[in-house]
Write a protein that holds these residues in place. Structure first.
Motif, PDB file in Angstrom:
ATOM      1  N   MET A   1      34.971  42.087  31.826  1.00 19.85           N
ATOM      2  CA  MET A   1      34.573  41.455  33.075  1.00 19.85           C
ATOM      3  C   MET A   1      35.760  41.277  34.019  1.00 19.85           C
ATOM      4  SD  MET A   1      31.438  41.495  32.756  1.00 19.85           S
ATOM      5  CE  MET A   1      31.241  40.893  34.432  1.00 19.85           C
ATOM      6  N   HIS A   2      36.926  41.007  33.461  1.00 25.51           N
ATOM      7  CA  HIS A   2      38.125  40.925  34.301  1.00 25.51           C
ATOM      8  C   HIS A   2      38.372  42.257  34.992  1.00 25.51           C
ATOM      9  CE1 HIS A   2      42.231  40.335  35.649  1.00 25.51           C
ATOM     10  NE2 HIS A   2      42.614  41.366  34.900  1.00 25.51           N
ATOM     11  N   PHE A   3      38.287  43.348  34.247  1.00 27.07           N
ATOM     12  CA  PHE A   3      38.508  44.672  34.839  1.00 27.07           C
ATOM     13  C   PHE A   3      37.454  44.982  35.894  1.00 27.07           C
ATOM     14  CE2 PHE A   3      40.681  46.388  30.734  1.00 27.07           C
ATOM     15  CZ  PHE A   3      41.860  45.751  31.096  1.00 27.07           C
ATOM     16  N   LEU A   4      36.201  44.669  35.601  1.00 21.64           N
ATOM     17  CA  LEU A   4      35.124  44.984  36.545  1.00 21.64           C
ATOM     18  C   LEU A   4      35.214  44.121  37.800  1.00 21.64           C
ATOM     19  CD1 LEU A   4      32.294  45.387  33.914  1.00 21.64           C
ATOM     20  CD2 LEU A   4      33.040  47.181  35.505  1.00 21.64           C
ATOM     21  N   TYR A   5      35.441  42.833  37.647  1.00 21.49           N
ATOM     22  CA  TYR A   5      35.515  41.943  38.807  1.00 21.49           C
ATOM     23  C   TYR A   5      36.746  42.237  39.669  1.00 21.49           C
ATOM     24  CZ  TYR A   5      31.768  38.856  37.088  1.00 21.49           C
ATOM     25  OH  TYR A   5      30.573  38.317  36.686  1.00 21.49           O
ATOM     26  N   THR A   6      37.842  42.670  39.045  1.00 27.00           N
ATOM     27  CA  THR A   6      39.032  42.999  39.831  1.00 27.00           C
ATOM     28  C   THR A   6      38.767  44.203  40.717  1.00 27.00           C
ATOM     29  OG1 THR A   6      40.495  42.123  38.104  1.00 27.00           O
ATOM     30  CG2 THR A   6      41.475  43.611  39.702  1.00 27.00           C
ATOM     31  N   ARG A   7      38.130  45.213  40.155  1.00 28.79           N
ATOM     32  CA  ARG A   7      37.860  46.436  40.926  1.00 28.79           C
ATOM     33  C   ARG A   7      36.676  46.259  41.869  1.00 28.79           C
ATOM     34  NH1 ARG A   7      39.257  52.047  40.603  1.00 28.79           N
ATOM     35  NH2 ARG A   7      38.859  52.700  42.744  1.00 28.79           N
ATOM     36  N   HIS A   8      35.700  45.444  41.457  1.00 31.96           N
ATOM     37  CA  HIS A   8      34.463  45.284  42.236  1.00 31.96           C
ATOM     38  C   HIS A   8      34.157  43.779  42.396  1.00 31.96           C
ATOM     39  CE1 HIS A   8      33.694  49.588  41.542  1.00 31.96           C
ATOM     40  NE2 HIS A   8      33.951  49.364  40.279  1.00 31.96           N
ATOM     41  N   PRO A   9      34.892  43.075  43.251  1.00 33.12           N
ATOM     42  CA  PRO A   9      34.676  41.629  43.399  1.00 33.12           C
ATOM     43  C   PRO A   9      33.235  41.262  43.754  1.00 33.12           C
ATOM     44  CG  PRO A   9      36.679  42.312  44.528  1.00 33.12           C
ATOM     45  CD  PRO A   9      35.982  43.570  44.110  1.00 33.12           C
ATOM     46  N   TYR A  10      32.545  42.151  44.454  1.00 28.77           N
ATOM     47  CA  TYR A  10      31.175  41.865  44.878  1.00 28.77           C
ATOM     48  C   TYR A  10      30.237  41.688  43.684  1.00 28.77           C
ATOM     49  CZ  TYR A  10      26.881  42.258  47.655  1.00 28.77           C
ATOM     50  OH  TYR A  10      25.670  42.022  48.249  1.00 28.77           O
ATOM     51  N   MET A  11      30.610  42.233  42.535  1.00 31.11           N
ATOM     52  CA  MET A  11      29.774  42.075  41.345  1.00 31.11           C
ATOM     53  C   MET A  11      29.555  40.604  40.981  1.00 31.11           C
ATOM     54  SD  MET A  11      31.003  45.046  38.697  1.00 31.11           S
ATOM     55  CE  MET A  11      30.545  46.775  38.929  1.00 31.11           C
ATOM     56  N   ARG A  12      30.490  39.758  41.363  1.00 35.42           N
ATOM     57  CA  ARG A  12      30.355  38.330  41.049  1.00 35.42           C
ATOM     58  C   ARG A  12      29.115  37.714  41.700  1.00 35.42           C
ATOM     59  NH1 ARG A  12      35.103  35.917  39.074  1.00 35.42           N
ATOM     60  NH2 ARG A  12      36.948  37.264  39.135  1.00 35.42           N
ATOM     61  N   THR A  13      28.615  38.341  42.754  1.00 37.32           N
ATOM     62  CA  THR A  13      27.475  37.783  43.488  1.00 37.32           C
ATOM     63  C   THR A  13      26.146  38.334  42.988  1.00 37.32           C
ATOM     64  OG1 THR A  13      27.393  39.503  45.218  1.00 37.32           O
ATOM     65  CG2 THR A  13      28.980  37.688  45.512  1.00 37.32           C
TER      66      THR A  13
END
Length: 206
Positions: free
Chosen positions: A151-163
């Motif tokens: 999740m750290h890797f995904l959220y760093t590359r794609h911050p919009y995923m948090r929403t």
């Protein structure tokens, strides 16, 4: 089994510093370094084209077992680190997810053309010097012990995923190193080039 090495970019390229975009610090390697170019293409790509096997008859799946293509947002690390491991974030409503539940065997394809100004693909994507890579393997849910890093890797590359909505059943998936089966790679005129899983994970794209 192949053990991935985490390659690290210098701290001077941290976001907000003199070189605010760390991807600009990762030029394309020499085309003869096949595994390194493949790792660079994965490192630089924010998405890939997935192919799964249709688990049911539905739109774009006229028969069970036919190929089904989709887009997956991907990451293999964060601003500073590259693992070569394919991570993605899928909802349980996605037809590709349903296919993976039935059969995790799939491929994910990358093209340098998708990188825009980060690459050196000046003509059409099918031109051989425009690097392309297909990774075949099994994509499965990330195990609990690996979820925080995924999740750290995904959220760093794609911050919009948090929403993205929590009630859509999103979970991180990966092609674990031991589940990579083969590669198709081309970055120059001539035949496709071969490299081993061990060479791929050892290559430094940074």
């Amino acid at each position: 089994p192949a053990k991935p090495e985490i390659h690290t970019l210098g701290a001077e390229a941290a976001p907000g510093g003199a070189d605010a975009d760390p991807y600009l610090r990762c030029p394309k390697p020499n085309w003869k370094n096949y595994a390194q170019v493949a790792r660079w293409l994965v490192r630089m790509s924010g998405y890939g084209v997935s192919s799964t096997l249709c688990s049911s008859v539905r739109d774009a799946c006229p028969a069970v077992g036919d190929a089904f293509g989709n887009i997956m947002s991907l990451s293999d690390g964060d601003w500073w680190n590259s693992t070569g491991i394919i991570y993605t974030y899928l909802p349980d409503l996605d037809p590709s997810t349903m296919d993976l539940w039935a059969n995790p065997q799939m491929t994910i394809t990358f093209t340098e053309k998708a990188l825009g100004g980060y690459g050196r693909c000046f003509f059409t994507a099918e031109n051989p010097p425009c690097a392309r890579l297909t990774i075949a393997g099994k994509m499965t849910r990330v195990p609990e012990a690996e979820k925080a890093q995924a999740m750290h890797f995904l959220y760093t590359r794609h911050p919009y995923m948090r929403t993205w909505p929590a009630d859509h059943g999103f979970e991180p998936y990966w092609i674990a190193p031991e589940n990579v089966s083969s590669f198709f790679f081309l970055d120059m005129f001539g035949p496709a080039h071969n490299f081993t899983k061990e060479e791929y994970f050892a290559a430094n794209p940074m």
